[in-house]
Motif scaffolding. Structure first.
Motif, PDB file in Angstrom:
ATOM      1  N   ARG A 110       1.025   7.289  -6.537  1.00 39.29           N
ATOM      2  CA  ARG A 110       0.126   7.712  -6.956  1.00 39.29           C
ATOM      3  C   ARG A 110       0.255   9.200  -7.026  1.00 39.29           C
ATOM      4  NH1 ARG A 110      -4.671   4.280  -6.713  1.00 39.29           N
ATOM      5  NH2 ARG A 110      -6.220   6.377  -8.206  1.00 39.29           N
ATOM      6  N   LEU A 111       0.429   9.151  -5.654  1.00 33.53           N
ATOM      7  CA  LEU A 111       0.358  11.485  -5.519  1.00 33.53           C
ATOM      8  C   LEU A 111       1.955  11.848  -6.557  1.00 33.53           C
ATOM      9  CD1 LEU A 111       0.305  10.615  -1.427  1.00 33.53           C
ATOM     10  CD2 LEU A 111      -1.709  11.786  -3.231  1.00 33.53           C
ATOM     11  N   GLU A 112       2.826  10.858  -5.809  1.00 33.35           N
ATOM     12  CA  GLU A 112       4.528  11.731  -6.546  1.00 33.35           C
ATOM     13  C   GLU A 112       4.088  12.126  -8.296  1.00 33.35           C
ATOM     14  OE1 GLU A 112       9.006  11.305  -6.269  1.00 33.35           O
ATOM     15  OE2 GLU A 112       7.306   9.382  -7.203  1.00 33.35           O
ATOM     16  N   GLY A 113       4.127  12.924  -8.324  1.00 35.44           N
ATOM     17  CA  GLY A 113       4.389  13.680  -9.785  1.00 35.44           C
ATOM     18  C   GLY A 113       2.578  14.260 -10.327  1.00 35.44           C
ATOM     19  N   PHE A 114       1.582  13.759  -9.382  1.00 37.39           N
ATOM     20  CA  PHE A 114       0.635  14.084  -9.775  1.00 37.39           C
ATOM     21  C   PHE A 114       0.444  15.169  -9.112  1.00 37.39           C
ATOM     22  CE2 PHE A 114      -3.752  13.073  -9.016  1.00 37.39           C
ATOM     23  CZ  PHE A 114      -4.613  13.081 -10.847  1.00 37.39           C
ATOM     24  N   MET A 115       0.186  14.883  -7.810  1.00 38.59           N
ATOM     25  CA  MET A 115      -0.140  16.205  -6.999  1.00 38.59           C
ATOM     26  C   MET A 115       0.853  16.917  -6.649  1.00 38.59           C
ATOM     27  SD  MET A 115      -2.486  15.731  -3.115  1.00 38.59           S
ATOM     28  CE  MET A 115      -2.909  14.760  -3.277  1.00 38.59           C
ATOM     29  N   LEU A 175      12.011   2.597   0.519  1.00 37.17           N
ATOM     30  CA  LEU A 175      11.306   3.536  -0.551  1.00 37.17           C
ATOM     31  C   LEU A 175      12.074   4.664  -1.005  1.00 37.17           C
ATOM     32  CD1 LEU A 175       9.414   4.130  -2.587  1.00 37.17           C
ATOM     33  CD2 LEU A 175       7.938   5.320  -0.446  1.00 37.17           C
ATOM     34  N   GLU A 176      12.502   4.144  -2.443  1.00 38.59           N
ATOM     35  CA  GLU A 176      13.497   5.155  -2.514  1.00 38.59           C
ATOM     36  C   GLU A 176      12.932   6.888  -2.460  1.00 38.59           C
ATOM     37  OE1 GLU A 176      16.612   4.641  -2.818  1.00 38.59           O
ATOM     38  OE2 GLU A 176      16.833   2.695  -2.606  1.00 38.59           O
ATOM     39  N   GLN A 177      13.458   7.767  -2.015  1.00 29.62           N
ATOM     40  CA  GLN A 177      13.618   9.543  -1.805  1.00 29.62           C
ATOM     41  C   GLN A 177      13.755   9.965  -3.259  1.00 29.62           C
ATOM     42  OE1 GLN A 177      10.217  10.790  -0.667  1.00 29.62           O
ATOM     43  NE2 GLN A 177       9.700   8.587  -0.619  1.00 29.62           N
ATOM     44  N   GLU A 178      14.141  11.480  -2.824  1.00 30.62           N
ATOM     45  CA  GLU A 178      14.976  12.993  -3.285  1.00 30.62           C
ATOM     46  C   GLU A 178      16.466  12.183  -3.292  1.00 30.62           C
ATOM     47  OE1 GLU A 178      14.610  13.756  -6.091  1.00 30.62           O
ATOM     48  OE2 GLU A 178      12.196  13.556  -6.697  1.00 30.62           O
ATOM     49  N   PRO A 179      17.516  12.585  -3.509  1.00 30.01           N
ATOM     50  CA  PRO A 179      18.700  11.787  -3.307  1.00 30.01           C
ATOM     51  C   PRO A 179      18.810  12.152  -1.592  1.00 30.01           C
ATOM     52  CG  PRO A 179      19.312  12.466  -6.057  1.00 30.01           C
ATOM     53  CD  PRO A 179      17.311  12.807  -5.534  1.00 30.01           C
ATOM     54  N   GLU A 180      18.542  13.909  -1.814  1.00 27.43           N
ATOM     55  CA  GLU A 180      18.249  14.917  -0.505  1.00 27.43           C
ATOM     56  C   GLU A 180      17.537  14.254   0.646  1.00 27.43           C
ATOM     57  OE1 GLU A 180      15.425  17.087  -3.191  1.00 27.43           O
ATOM     58  OE2 GLU A 180      17.566  16.045  -3.215  1.00 27.43           O
ATOM     59  N   LEU A 203       1.018  -1.748  -0.027  1.00 25.10           N
ATOM     60  CA  LEU A 203       0.225  -0.747   0.099  1.00 25.10           C
ATOM     61  C   LEU A 203       1.142   1.339  -0.518  1.00 25.10           C
ATOM     62  CD1 LEU A 203      -2.308   0.558  -0.644  1.00 25.10           C
ATOM     63  CD2 LEU A 203      -2.789   1.070   2.939  1.00 25.10           C
ATOM     64  N   VAL A 204       1.790   1.117   0.478  1.00 27.20           N
ATOM     65  CA  VAL A 204       2.318   2.642   0.508  1.00 27.20           C
ATOM     66  C   VAL A 204       3.615   2.927  -0.451  1.00 27.20           C
ATOM     67  CG1 VAL A 204       4.810   3.476   2.109  1.00 27.20           C
ATOM     68  CG2 VAL A 204       3.276   1.892   2.994  1.00 27.20           C
ATOM     69  N   ARG A 249       5.047  16.205  -1.005  1.00 27.40           N
ATOM     70  CA  ARG A 249       6.192  15.998  -0.298  1.00 27.40           C
ATOM     71  C   ARG A 249       6.179  14.277   0.905  1.00 27.40           C
ATOM     72  NH1 ARG A 249       5.933  20.130   5.089  1.00 27.40           N
ATOM     73  NH2 ARG A 249       4.065  19.553   6.075  1.00 27.40           N
ATOM     74  N   PHE A 250       7.427  14.387   1.234  1.00 29.29           N
ATOM     75  CA  PHE A 250       7.392  12.614   1.669  1.00 29.29           C
ATOM     76  C   PHE A 250       6.706  12.855   2.837  1.00 29.29           C
ATOM     77  CE2 PHE A 250       9.425   9.878   4.587  1.00 29.29           C
ATOM     78  CZ  PHE A 250       8.931   8.878   4.378  1.00 29.29           C
ATOM     79  N   PRO A 251       5.938  14.070   3.833  1.00 23.62           N
ATOM     80  CA  PRO A 251       4.818  13.518   5.098  1.00 23.62           C
ATOM     81  C   PRO A 251       3.843  13.458   4.852  1.00 23.62           C
ATOM     82  CG  PRO A 251       6.485  15.361   6.009  1.00 23.62           C
ATOM     83  CD  PRO A 251       6.620  15.129   4.194  1.00 23.62           C
ATOM     84  N   ASP A 252       2.994  14.066   3.128  1.00 27.28           N
ATOM     85  CA  ASP A 252       2.015  13.760   2.541  1.00 27.28           C
ATOM     86  C   ASP A 252       1.456  12.426   2.726  1.00 27.28           C
ATOM     87  OD1 ASP A 252       1.408  16.619   2.767  1.00 27.28           O
ATOM     88  OD2 ASP A 252       2.164  16.954   0.760  1.00 27.28           O
ATOM     89  N   LEU A 253       2.185  11.404   2.235  1.00 31.55           N
ATOM     90  CA  LEU A 253       2.288  10.155   2.098  1.00 31.55           C
ATOM     91  C   LEU A 253       2.363   9.339   3.519  1.00 31.55           C
ATOM     92  CD1 LEU A 253       2.728   7.264   0.518  1.00 31.55           C
ATOM     93  CD2 LEU A 253       5.155   7.281   1.445  1.00 31.55           C
TER      94      LEU A 253
END
Length: 475
Positions: free
Chosen positions: A406-411, A445-450, A399-400, A415-419
């Protein structure tokens, strides 16, 4: 009486020490001659036997003496011209030495190919006026002549295919100066271009034209049209055995077109290489030649050398060390089961539904930090919850990751806390008829480099069973 060697003994010694004739044939090809100068033969033999023992040195020098070679028939003629003696060796011996060394194969020229084609046309013309009778000696001789010429043509073309397939080594030799003299690269590239163009126009292109069944020649039929005409003649006169054999030969010749075409494409690709590409090409070719030498050591008559001993090669190069510790690359392929396509179509439907609701997606307000903009955070989360209430979800094993996709690149403003907020809302208020199950398996789960990586517990979103729904209603 001086010691003499028979033809068999002389031939055996030549093949025990093949480098002598290899070098002489290479020099003969470089000078584009059909003979070997006696002075070159003497110099090569003296140089080669310098480090041999006395018995082997005397034996080889006596066997390679001009008088012995002429007496045994390995040299068929001695020509005296321009103050030197020129030795003409048996074609059978020269061809056999070429067969032992692929680098000595002669590239076919347009003149040689047309000579073979003219000969086959002559055989076809004689076949048209033949009696096709087994009792006729002229016909049986014509059949033998036809078989011999077709076999020679196939063998010669196959040798050239093998020769052309080793063209990578020749291209590496031609481009060796590119890595050693970068300041002369432009001059080098021009010379290289001229050499490869000559190779292509003089040897590769004539074979492509010769083996192309669609070629139209102004002076008559091409190779395959000539062979097909002879096959029809033989079939119409009842010689089905020879017709079938000739038909199979034409198929073999047709199959040789594709390897030569691949070589032509490789040459064209090489001409487009930059200096850096040539350096990389030479490096790969260098290591490839070393591996071929190791492989050649296993192709001797000794049955003990069955395995390639590449330990020193791996340690010396460095790029093979630790290769086993690397995971194999995972291939992506479509599944063949019905459930796979159901999941695929379900995912496409959900993504299309999201795109149709693009206008309803809230633009979340940007937040610079946490704890300082509480009212903005509350408004942001309320907007996210309102949108999640109308979000269509399907059963998933993660589910994560599903929510993140569904959220990344669409909304906008995601940002990560929204997940984390969306996940917490779904755990407490799952969609109707579904439930969230938390497992003890962890995923990353891979996030942005920073942002680094997020390690989470794997959560499943499943449909509620009738028993589970009854328990929920009872509670």
């Amino acid at each position: 009486m001086s010691k003499r060697f028979s033809t068999l003994d002389t031939t055996r010694l030549i093949f025990d020490h093949p480098k002598i004739l290899f070098r002489l044939i290479e020099r003969m090809d470089r000078n584009e001659t059909r003979y070997i100068r006696e002075s070159d033969l003497v110099a090569e033999v003296m140089e080669y036997t310098r480090n041999l023992g006395k018995a082997d040195r005397d034996r080889l020098r006596l066997a390679m003496n001009t008088d012995n070679l002429f007496r045994t028939g390995l040299v068929i003629d001695i020509i005296k011209a321009e103050g030197e003696r020129r030795l003409v060796f048996q074609d059978a011996l020269i061809n056999l030495m070429r067969a032992c060394n692929a680098s000595l194969y002669q590239e076919l020229t347009d003149a040689r190919l047309r000579g073979h084609l003219v000969t086959l046309r002559d055989v076809r013309d004689r076949l048209e006026t033949s009696s096709f009778s087994e009792a006729d000696l002229d016909y049986t001789e014509l059949r033998d002549d036809l078989n011999e010429r077709v076999s020679q043509l196939i063998g010669m073309l196959r040798q050239n295919v093998l020769r052309m397939q080793t063209i990578s080594a020749r291209l590496a030799d031609m481009s060796g100066d590119a890595s050693r003299a970068p300041d002369k690269y432009l001059e080098f590239r021009q010379n290289l271009f001229e050499q490869i163009v000559t190779l292509y126009n003089r040897h590769i292109k004539p074979i492509l034209v010769f083996l192309n069944p669609d070629t139209r020649l102004p002076d008559g039929t091409n190779l395959f049209e000539t062979l097909e005409a002879m096959v029809r003649l033989l079939e119409s006169h009842g010689d089905l055995s020879l017709a079938d054999q000739l038909f199979r030969s034409s198929l073999s010749l047709n199959a040789l077109y594709k390897p030569i075409q691949s070589v032509a494409q490789e040459v064209e690709h090489f001409l487009r290489k930059t200096r850096r590409g040539m350096v990389q090409y030479n490096a790969m070719e260098n290591f490839y030649d070393k591996l071929r030498e190791l492989k050649g050591e296993t192709e001797t008559l000794s049955l003990r050398r069955k395995w390639l001993e590449g330990g020193e090669f791996a340690r010396g190069t460095g790029f093979l060390v630790g290769l086993r510790a690397q995971q194999r690359p995972k291939h992506y392929a479509f599944g063949g089961s019905a459930s796979y396509y159901q999941l695929l179509f379900s995912e496409l439907e959900l993504r299309l539904a999201d795109l149709q609701r693009k206008d309803e997606v809230p633009v979340l307000q940007e937040v610079e930090g946490s704890g300082r903009y509480a009212r903005v955070d509350v408004q942001r989360i309320n907007q996210l919850y309102q949108w999640l209430e109308t979000l269509q979800l399907r059963p998933t094993q993660d589910l994560v990751r599903e929510l993140h996709g569904r959220l990344e690149g669409f909304m906008p403003g995601y940002r990560f806390p929204d997940l984390l907020a969306a996940l917490n809302w779904l755990i407490n208020t799952p969609p109707e008829g579904m439930q969230v199950i938390t497992t003890n398996r962890f995923r990353t789960l891979e996030q942005e480099p920073e942002s680094g990586q997020f390690v989470y517990r794997k959560r499943l979103l499943e449909n509620r069973t009738p028993q589970t729904q009854a328990e929920a209603q009872h509670v």
